[in-house]
Design a protein around this motif. Structure first.
Motif, PDB file in Angstrom:
ATOM      1  N   PRO A 112       0.820  -1.216   0.000  1.00 21.71           N
ATOM      2  CA  PRO A 112       0.000   0.000   0.000  1.00 21.71           C
ATOM      3  C   PRO A 112       0.850   1.260   0.000  1.00 21.71           C
ATOM      4  O   PRO A 112       2.025   1.236   0.386  1.00 21.71           O
ATOM      5  CB  PRO A 112      -0.807  -0.127   1.303  1.00 21.71           C
ATOM      6  CG  PRO A 112       0.034  -0.987   2.185  1.00 21.71           C
ATOM      7  CD  PRO A 112       0.735  -1.954   1.275  1.00 21.71           C
ATOM      8  N   ASP A 113       0.258   2.344  -0.432  1.00 23.45           N
ATOM      9  CA  ASP A 113       0.967   3.629  -0.462  1.00 23.45           C
ATOM     10  C   ASP A 113       1.462   3.998   0.925  1.00 23.45           C
ATOM     11  O   ASP A 113       0.764   3.805   1.926  1.00 23.45           O
ATOM     12  CB  ASP A 113       0.044   4.731  -0.984  1.00 23.45           C
ATOM     13  CG  ASP A 113      -0.295   4.557  -2.454  1.00 23.45           C
ATOM     14  OD1 ASP A 113       0.437   3.831  -3.147  1.00 23.45           O
ATOM     15  OD2 ASP A 113      -1.297   5.144  -2.903  1.00 23.45           O
ATOM     16  N   GLY A 114       2.663   4.543   0.984  1.00 30.87           N
ATOM     17  CA  GLY A 114       3.198   5.043   2.241  1.00 30.87           C
ATOM     18  C   GLY A 114       3.912   4.010   3.088  1.00 30.87           C
ATOM     19  O   GLY A 114       4.408   4.332   4.178  1.00 30.87           O
ATOM     20  N   PHE A 162      10.782   4.449   1.527  1.00 33.67           N
ATOM     21  CA  PHE A 162       9.453   4.011   1.123  1.00 33.67           C
ATOM     22  C   PHE A 162       9.580   2.853   0.139  1.00 33.67           C
ATOM     23  O   PHE A 162      10.488   2.846  -0.702  1.00 33.67           O
ATOM     24  CB  PHE A 162       8.674   5.157   0.478  1.00 33.67           C
ATOM     25  CG  PHE A 162       8.305   6.250   1.449  1.00 33.67           C
ATOM     26  CD1 PHE A 162       7.302   6.050   2.390  1.00 33.67           C
ATOM     27  CD2 PHE A 162       8.951   7.474   1.407  1.00 33.67           C
ATOM     28  CE1 PHE A 162       6.950   7.064   3.278  1.00 33.67           C
ATOM     29  CE2 PHE A 162       8.604   8.487   2.292  1.00 33.67           C
ATOM     30  CZ  PHE A 162       7.602   8.276   3.232  1.00 33.67           C
ATOM     31  N   ASN A 180       8.129   0.385  -2.874  1.00 31.21           N
ATOM     32  CA  ASN A 180       7.200   0.171  -3.982  1.00 31.21           C
ATOM     33  C   ASN A 180       6.812  -1.288  -4.087  1.00 31.21           C
ATOM     34  O   ASN A 180       5.659  -1.619  -4.355  1.00 31.21           O
ATOM     35  CB  ASN A 180       7.826   0.604  -5.308  1.00 31.21           C
ATOM     36  CG  ASN A 180       7.462   2.028  -5.676  1.00 31.21           C
ATOM     37  OD1 ASN A 180       6.510   2.604  -5.148  1.00 31.21           O
ATOM     38  ND2 ASN A 180       8.237   2.619  -6.566  1.00 31.21           N
ATOM     39  N   GLN A 217      11.022   3.433  -3.498  1.00 34.49           N
ATOM     40  CA  GLN A 217      10.551   4.604  -4.221  1.00 34.49           C
ATOM     41  C   GLN A 217      11.709   5.569  -4.428  1.00 34.49           C
ATOM     42  O   GLN A 217      12.598   5.689  -3.585  1.00 34.49           O
ATOM     43  CB  GLN A 217       9.427   5.305  -3.451  1.00 34.49           C
ATOM     44  CG  GLN A 217       8.116   4.548  -3.438  1.00 34.49           C
ATOM     45  CD  GLN A 217       7.006   5.351  -2.797  1.00 34.49           C
ATOM     46  OE1 GLN A 217       7.103   6.575  -2.654  1.00 34.49           O
ATOM     47  NE2 GLN A 217       5.945   4.668  -2.410  1.00 34.49           N
TER      48      GLN A 217
END
Length: 214
Positions: A72-74, A111, A113, A160
């Motif tokens: 998930p994002d973040g 972060f 990906n 990321q």
């Protein structure tokens, strides 16, 4: 002159049987009128409230996605309850978290990906790459098969490009972390020898990596 009143004609009471017949006739007339009105009036509309999905029903797609390795994002390298991180090689995860702790002093966050992926998820990504790039040969420059992918074995993390991957390029060798492919400056793997010898020269792309040759 004398005025004579008209003779009074007494009113005879209506017999009981006649009164009953009159009442029945009136009732029948009223009932008939009501029936006519009902027949000519439009039917009443019943309002139905559509059923709503339970508010606490989980999003099955998202849940299955995370189970297959979706991130998930973040998410960071410290979110190791996620399957994508929990299924990583423990030595790789430990090195990433050690490096990330030091990178935070420089204001850099690692972060994520992508990390571990299921074989089915990897095959899906490969099919999408073939469709995007037009051929299996071109897709192989970006996505490995499930049989050869270091993501499926839990030996790779894609960071990321928000500072984390550049921090690894500059300092990762001290933790045994190296960027492996020149065309993917986000793909990080563990190379324990890099602590003493430095990171090896990256491959141009995954299709040049002898480990990925089927």
């Amino acid at each position: 002159m004398l005025h004579h009143r008209p003779a009074h004609t007494p009113v005879r009471p209506t017999p009981r049987r006649a009164r009953t017949a009159l009442v029945l006739a009136v009732a029948a007339a009223v009932a008939g009128l009501a029936a006519c009105q009902a027949a000519s009036s439009p039917p009443a509309t019943t309002s139905v409230t559509p059923a709503k999905a339970p508010a606490d029903r989980p999003d099955r797609g998202a849940r299955d996605g995370e189970a297959a390795g979706h991130v998930p994002d973040g998410a960071t390298v410290f979110d190791d309850a996620l399957p994508a991180l929990a299924h990583l090689d423990p030595a790789l995860l430990a090195a990433l978290q050690a490096a990330a702790s030091d990178a935070e002093r420089d204001g850099v966050t690692f972060f994520v990906n992508s990390a571990w992926r299921s074989a089915a998820y990897q095959d899906q990504l490969l099919r999408e790459a073939v469709a995007q790039y037009g051929s299996a040969a071109e897709a192989a420059r970006w996505v490995a098969s499930a049989d050869t992918s270091s993501h499926v074995t839990g030996d790779a993390v894609d960071l990321q490009q928000t500072g984390g991957s550049q921090w690894v390029a500059d300092h990762g060798a001290a933790y045994g972390l190296c960027l492996v492919y020149a065309n993917e400056p986000w793909h990080v793997e563990l190379r324990p020898d890099a602590v003493d010898e430095g990171c090896p020269e990256p491959y141009a792309d995954p299709s040049q990596d002898p480990r990925l040759q089927e």
